[in-house]
Design a protein around this motif. Structure first.
Motif, PDB file in Angstrom:
ATOM      1  N   LYS A 157      35.394-106.495  12.408  1.00 11.22           N
ATOM      2  CA  LYS A 157      36.472-106.091  13.479  1.00 11.22           C
ATOM      3  C   LYS A 157      36.207-104.980  14.107  1.00 11.22           C
ATOM      4  O   LYS A 157      37.120-104.118  14.749  1.00 11.22           O
ATOM      5  N   ARG A 158      35.050-104.297  13.951  1.00 13.51           N
ATOM      6  CA  ARG A 158      35.025-102.854  14.513  1.00 13.51           C
ATOM      7  C   ARG A 158      34.262-102.849  15.643  1.00 13.51           C
ATOM      8  O   ARG A 158      32.870-102.709  16.074  1.00 13.51           O
ATOM      9  N   TYR A 159      34.981-103.145  16.870  1.00 11.95           N
ATOM     10  CA  TYR A 159      34.604-103.363  18.012  1.00 11.95           C
ATOM     11  C   TYR A 159      34.010-102.257  18.999  1.00 11.95           C
ATOM     12  O   TYR A 159      33.042-102.198  19.545  1.00 11.95           O
ATOM     13  N   GLU A 160      34.829-101.022  18.546  1.00 10.62           N
ATOM     14  CA  GLU A 160      34.171 -99.727  19.361  1.00 10.62           C
ATOM     15  C   GLU A 160      32.624 -99.433  18.813  1.00 10.62           C
ATOM     16  O   GLU A 160      31.955 -99.019  19.279  1.00 10.62           O
ATOM     17  N   HIS A 180      23.671-107.583  11.850  1.00 12.73           N
ATOM     18  CA  HIS A 180      24.555-106.380  11.560  1.00 12.73           C
ATOM     19  C   HIS A 180      25.367-106.040  12.755  1.00 12.73           C
ATOM     20  O   HIS A 180      26.641-105.955  12.297  1.00 12.73           O
ATOM     21  N   ALA A 181      24.861-106.339  13.915  1.00 14.33           N
ATOM     22  CA  ALA A 181      25.762-105.920  15.227  1.00 14.33           C
ATOM     23  C   ALA A 181      26.658-107.004  15.240  1.00 14.33           C
ATOM     24  O   ALA A 181      28.017-106.546  15.525  1.00 14.33           O
ATOM     25  N   VAL A 182      26.185-108.423  15.180  1.00 12.17           N
ATOM     26  CA  VAL A 182      27.432-109.204  15.225  1.00 12.17           C
ATOM     27  C   VAL A 182      28.465-109.419  13.982  1.00 12.17           C
ATOM     28  O   VAL A 182      29.589-109.505  14.314  1.00 12.17           O
ATOM     29  N   ASN A 183      28.060-109.236  13.021  1.00 13.05           N
ATOM     30  CA  ASN A 183      29.227-109.009  11.766  1.00 13.05           C
ATOM     31  C   ASN A 183      29.994-107.847  11.928  1.00 13.05           C
ATOM     32  O   ASN A 183      31.146-107.869  11.605  1.00 13.05           O
ATOM     33  N   LEU A 243      27.610-107.468  24.058  1.00 12.15           N
ATOM     34  CA  LEU A 243      27.758-106.147  24.628  1.00 12.15           C
ATOM     35  C   LEU A 243      28.640-106.102  25.832  1.00 12.15           C
ATOM     36  O   LEU A 243      29.576-105.344  26.066  1.00 12.15           O
ATOM     37  N   GLY A 244      28.363-106.927  26.977  1.00  8.53           N
ATOM     38  CA  GLY A 244      29.087-107.173  27.936  1.00  8.53           C
ATOM     39  C   GLY A 244      30.673-107.594  27.551  1.00  8.53           C
ATOM     40  O   GLY A 244      31.513-106.917  28.163  1.00  8.53           O
ATOM     41  N   GLN A 245      30.832-108.569  26.781  1.00  2.00           N
ATOM     42  CA  GLN A 245      32.052-108.941  26.378  1.00  2.00           C
ATOM     43  C   GLN A 245      32.822-107.662  25.569  1.00  2.00           C
ATOM     44  O   GLN A 245      33.974-107.490  25.764  1.00  2.00           O
ATOM     45  N   LEU A 246      32.230-106.909  24.829  1.00  2.00           N
ATOM     46  CA  LEU A 246      33.057-105.687  24.149  1.00  2.00           C
ATOM     47  C   LEU A 246      33.186-104.840  25.200  1.00  2.00           C
ATOM     48  O   LEU A 246      34.445-104.110  25.323  1.00  2.00           O
ATOM     49  N   LEU A 247      32.408-104.324  26.098  1.00  2.00           N
ATOM     50  CA  LEU A 247      32.782-103.751  27.463  1.00  2.00           C
ATOM     51  C   LEU A 247      33.848-104.081  28.095  1.00  2.00           C
ATOM     52  O   LEU A 247      34.909-103.318  28.609  1.00  2.00           O
TER      53      LEU A 247
END
Length: 262
Positions: free
Chosen positions: A154-157, A145-148, A183-187
């Motif tokens: 495309k809901r990165y936030e 779910h998190a990866v999708n 998580l690190g990549q998103l941040l």
């Protein structure tokens, strides 16, 4: 009387010559001195003008060299960004293939009479390496779910708290290294460099066998570089290249290392 007349005439002639010589001397001195003085002034002015021209040319050369250096740095930065985006795209495609394989696996298992799920499956590229998946369906679903949310929606936030919750709920998950990396990549993309660095550090320090460790080291070094901690960045880049010399991350690290080495 005749000798006296001759003597008198010679005296007059000598006197006349002396008078002429006396009158000509000042004229010769003035007319000869004036062009020498003018020539001296002209040479001095020419030297001053030449020095000014040389100084102006030197300054122009310095400015041109500085501009060339700035342009070269920009080109190197753009090249690094392009390589990074290409690498990120390949990582996304690889992850999508893994997700499709996982979907096929679940469909196949659902058609079997038993509900047992194998612990591992063969990677889609046919290599000997294996990708580990958890036997806990709830854990699988939470991770997918998190990866999708990243790959499909495309809901990165919104994906950030999903990965944070996953890491808190399943600290020993087989997906833990990947989850911390995502998580690190998103941040990192969001600009929260300190938090991003902490997530990448978790992968580097706690998961030495993870396939994401080299990528996490690259991103950790990039975080340090962006925060102007060049000494730390150099050390991590060198460590990455030494430990994973043939990896894509090492290839991306080398030009960045060259750009900050003294």
């Amino acid at each position: 009387m005749k000798p006296n007349s001759i003597l008198f005439g010679m005296t007059l002639a000598v006197a006349a010559n002396l008078a002429v010589s006396a009158e000509r001397a000042p004229v010769i001195e003035v007319t000869a001195g004036t062009p020498i003085k003018a020539a001296k002034l002209s040479l001095s002015e020419q030297l001053v003008s030449l020095e000014r021209k040389l100084d102006a040319r030197n300054r122009a050369q310095v400015n041109v060299q500085r501009q060339l250096d700035e342009l070269q740095n920009e080109v190197n930065e753009l090249r690094g960004i392009t390589e990074l985006h290409t690498y990120q795209l390949s990582q996304v495609l690889d992850r999508q293939r893994e997700l499709y394989q996982e979907l096929d696996r679940r469909v196949s298992e659902a058609l079997k009479p038993t509900n047992q799920i194998p612990a591992t499956i063969i990677a889609p590229n046919g290599n000997a390496g294996k990708v580990n998946y958890s036997n806990n369906l709830t854990e699988n679903e939470a991770y997918d779910h998190a990866v999708n949310m990243v790959l499909k929606d495309k809901r990165y936030e919104q994906a950030i708290p999903e990965f944070e919750a996953f890491n808190q709920r399943y600290p020993n998950s087989t997906y833990a290294a990947n989850a911390h990396y995502w998580l690190g990549q998103l941040l990192f993309n969001k600009g929260e460099l300190t938090k991003a660095g902490q997530e990448f550090e978790v992968v580097v320090s706690n998961y030495p066998d993870s396939s994401k460790r080299s990528d996490a080291m690259l991103k950790l070094a990039m975080v340090e570089q962006k925060e102007n901690n060049e000494t730390k960045a150099i050390a991590i880049y060198k460590k990455l290249i030494a430990q994973y010399p043939n990896s894509s991350a090492a290839k991306l690290a080398q030009p960045r290392l060259n750009s900050i080495k003294p």
